[in-house]
Scaffold this active site. Structure first.
Site, PDB file in Angstrom:
ATOM      1  N   GLU A   1     -51.402 -15.696 -15.876  1.00 11.58           N
ATOM      2  CA  GLU A   1     -50.936 -14.662 -14.948  1.00 11.58           C
ATOM      3  C   GLU A   1     -51.554 -13.349 -15.390  1.00 11.58           C
ATOM      4  OE1 GLU A   1     -46.690 -14.408 -14.477  1.00 11.58           O
ATOM      5  OE2 GLU A   1     -46.543 -16.346 -13.463  1.00 11.58           O
TER       6      GLU A   1
ATOM      7  N   GLU B   1     -39.790  -4.898 -14.560  1.00 11.63           N
ATOM      8  CA  GLU B   1     -40.209  -5.065 -15.958  1.00 11.63           C
ATOM      9  C   GLU B   1     -39.303  -4.321 -16.926  1.00 11.63           C
ATOM     10  OE1 GLU B   1     -42.425  -7.227 -15.774  1.00 11.63           O
ATOM     11  OE2 GLU B   1     -43.477  -6.751 -13.908  1.00 11.63           O
TER      12      GLU B   1
END
Ligand SMILES: Cc1ncc(COP(=O)(O)O)c(C=O)c1O
Lengths: 289, 456
Positions: A44, A55
């Site tokens: 990824e 995040e």
């Protein structure tokens, strides 16, 4: 055509995440290669966005490092184009960068042209450089029709996340849209390495056990033991981000040479991959495919 | 709820629900609760809300005829006194509504972001009033420039979490609050502070704030027998703006922009000009290289984008990275804007205009001196726009550039004879900033700031 199916062979897949351009493009290239040498089956590749709402602190900081290093979507695509690795590549980014790619300017700036190009130019370019699919954390299945359409046109996969809170109704919506693999979010919250794996993982996996698409678990996996337990719980793959980004961050903070950081990443990748394999060998019956 | 419920969370192309999957169920739960309690008054929610808004919040607020401004502009100028709402700004209308809704939903914890600290303050007050634990996220920069509000939140018992990411303003605070919500979604409600964020927030916050225009409509009819010719409101995220406009937007324009609670079209709706005044900051240009916009004028200069859960107009660079906005007023300092406002501007129902930092400071001092009201720096933008179009300086300047003069005449006409300015908040929180910023520039109508040397 997407090569994602090849990542999920007879063994559990190890899918590491890194932010491209963290801390700079040449280092990033070595890091990705090291991860592949360490056993990655798919990568990824994060394209940093200024507002990474999903995040935790580790990846937020990586995003800042990468953005201040000057990463742009075009630089990212060039990076992918130059990359010499033989595993499928998934682009992980936030929707605005996909939505705006190809615009001349971000603002109307008096000219009145404020419309966005939409996802097609981004997907087209991604397909050209060898991206196989996308994960877009701020794009739920309801808003994904345009991107899904572009992905279908260029033969790319669109991965969706299933969270511990996802309701049964929503599972059906996601099931209709998902391809490549389904990203099983191991715990509530944001990304970040954790000291332990969550019990929610097995529960989440059980709920989608009969799906055809491979199930990869991410959010918080940081050791070979975690990897082993997640595979034991029925995962077809493990996704590891923050635990690897921590190594990159440590390199930056302590001014370590790129090769040394790459070594550490390779070693960590081996540990994670071995962990995943260990449990796969011990309990082949949990291999859900 | 079925998953196609997002269809009605759109305003034309704007709005939607661009959030992590983990939050989608919470958003659906919220939509369901909003429909039942707020739109359908289940369990008497609306009655309790209105009652508390009156008793605790001090509503209704006056629609005050501003004598000196009226004389200055030779028009009838009215101030909608949201500065008199408990806490000093319109923000309580929404905060009280959402904290009460969270209670009805059985949530046990409140989180909220704040920019100027006004929404944080309002949320902290509402949470104390309704006995809910409350945590506020606020950017470091904003903490520095809005000290009084920081103290007020703490004194009301809220916990304060400083956000150091980016430039440490509202944008970062929203992102961080979303992360908290994604982590604690089971028992926590996120009280979004403006008409931004994923559906149903833009529509729901507008509903809570629309009490402003509901009162203006009624008060206008009582005081001068007709509707105003224009309503002028500043726009950061746009909650005081949509609140002041909602009852003047006819339901046809509205039908594509989410439901309203049973309002039917009215003939006179279209007669009222609606002006959203954005912060022009120090310049309208965006430096895409540097990733900064020295303004917060997303409606006037932004491109379509996706930010904090909604498709709207945003300040961004050529790649779609969000740029850092600027305004002397912390509450307007945001790179996005509510999706419904973006839609209404595209539909030409709302006019997006802007004024810069200097003009806002000047307007701040003018209202303080001439009407005895210290306005919030946010609200000062609305005041400054009226001055820009109708003030004596503009009259003196006409005749110089003909094209400009024509534009000005149009703008003056749009404002009409009866102008309502939404005074969204009071300026006590801004005194320190005003002293500092006034001292830095040449603001002709300001008192001598040297006597405040060293700050408050
Ligand atoms: C007094 C006042 N007015 C206006 C605003 C801007 O918010 P909105 O555009 O949502 O009304 C704020 C925000 O903090 C405020 O405190």
């Amino acid at each position: 055509m997407s090569r994602l199916p090849s990542a999920f062979g007879s063994e559990p897949a190890f899918i590491p995440y890194l932010a491209v351009g963290d801390p700079d493009i040449p280092s990033s290239k070595q890091y990705v290669e090291a991860l592949v040498e360490g056993g990655a089956d798919c990568i990824e590749l994060g394209l940093p966005f200024s507002e990474p709402i999903a995040e935790g602190p580790t990846i937020q900081k990586a995003v800042v490092r990468s953005l201040s290093g000057g990463i742009t979507p075009d630089a990212y695509f060039e990076f992918v184009d130059d990359l010499d690795v033989d595993v499928p590549l998934v682009c992980m980014t936030y929707y605005n960068l996909i939505f705006r790619y190809g615009a001349e300017s971000g603002t109307a700036a008096g000219e009145g042209d404020y419309a966005a190009p939409g996802p097609r130019p981004f997907v087209k370019r991604a397909a050209e450089v060898g991206i196989d699919g996308f994960v877009v954390p701020d794009l739920p299945a309801e808003e994904a029709d345009d991107l899904r359409e572009a992905c279908d046109e260029f033969g790319l996969d669109l991965v969706f996340i299933v969270a511990p809170t996802t309701t049964d109704d929503r599972l059906e919506t996601i099931r209709e849209q998902v391809s490549g693999y389904v990203y099983v979010q191991a715990r509530l919250g944001v990304t970040g390495a954790q000291a332990d794996v969550s019990d929610q993982t097995a529960e989440s996996l059980a709920r989608i056990a009969d799906w055809d698409v491979p199930k990869a678990v991410g959010f918080g996996i940081s050791s070979g033991d975690h990897a082993a337990r997640v595979v034991e719980a029925g995962a077809d793959g493990i996704i590891v981000g923050s635990a690897l980004v921590d190594i990159v961050a440590d390199g930056v903070e302590n001014d370590r040479p790129t090769a040394e950081v790459a070594d550490a990443l390779r070693e960590k990748a081996r540990e994670l991959k071995e962990g995943a394999l260990r449990s796969a060998k011990r309990s082949p019956e949990t291999d859900g495919r | 709820m079925s998953s196609d419920s997002s269809a009605d969370g759109k305003f034309g192309e704007y709005g939607g629900q661009y959030v992590p999957e983990a939050l989608m169920p919470a958003i659906e739960e919220l939509r369901d609760a909003y429909e039942r309690y707020v739109l359908e008054n289940e369990d008497g929610f609306v009655d309790e809300f209105r009652q508390r808004l009156g008793q605790f919040g001090g509503r209704p607020t006056p629609l005050q005829h501003a004598e000196h401004l009226s004389a200055r502009y030779d028009r009838e100028v009215y101030l909608k006194r949201e500065d008199l709402v408990h806490g000093g700004a319109h923000k309580l209308n929404n905060a009280l509504g959402q904290v009460l809704l969270a209670k009805y939903m059985g949530k046990e914890r409140i989180v909220a972001e704040t920019g100027a600290g006004q929404h944080g303050t309002a949320t902290a007050m509402a949470a104390a009033h309704l006995d809910m634990p409350c945590e506020i996220y606020m950017g470091e920069t904003d903490i520095q420039r809005q000290r009084p509000n920081v103290f007020r939140m703490r004194i009301n018992g809220a916990d304060l979490n400083p956000v150091t990411a980016g430039r440490g303003t509202l944008k970062e605070a929203i992102s961080e609050t979303m992360r908290d919500w994604a982590t604690n979604v089971d028992d926590t409600h996120y009280v979004v502070g403006s008409v931004v964020g994923p559906a149903p927030f833009p529509e729901m916050v507008r509903e809570f704030q629309s009490v402003i225009s509901e009162e203006v409509r009624k008060q206008a009819k009582e005081q001068f027998g007709t509707l105003p010719d224009s309503v002028v409101a500043c726009a950061g995220g746009g909650s005081n703006t949509m609140g002041a406009f909602a009852e003047f937007v006819d339901s046809e324009a509205r039908s594509a922009s989410g439901r309203s609670s049973g309002r039917s079209p009215r003939e006179d709706d279209e007669d009222v000009s609606l002006l959203a005044v954005e912060a022009g900051g120090s310049s309208l240009a965006v430096d895409e290289e540097e990733g900064v916009a020295p303004n917060s004028a997303s409606l006037s200069t932004g491109g379509q984008g996706v930010l904090h859960g909604a498709r709207t107009k945003v300040l961004q660079d050529e790649w779609g990275q969000i740029v850092e906005s600027h305004s002397v007023s912390a509450g307007l300092d945001y790179a996005g804007v509510g999706p419904e406002l973006a839609y209404l501007v595209d539909e030409d129902r709302v006019s997006a205009v802007n004024v810069g930092d200097d003009a806002a400071l000047e307007a701040f001092h003018r209202l303080s001196q001439e009407e005895g009201i210290i306005p919030a720096l946010e609200s000062s933008h609305a005041l400054a726009y009226v001055e820009k179009v109708l003030g004596p300086e503009r009259s003196a300047a006409t005749g110089a550039a003909d094209a400009d003069a024509e534009v000005d005449d149009e703008a003056a006409e749009l404002l009409g004879d009866r102008i309502v300015i939404n005074l969204s908040g009071r300026g006590d929180k801004d005194l320190e900033t005003v002293i500092e910023e006034t001292d830095k520039r040449d603001i002709p109508n300001a008192p001598d700031m040297s006597e405040f040397a060293g700050g408050l």
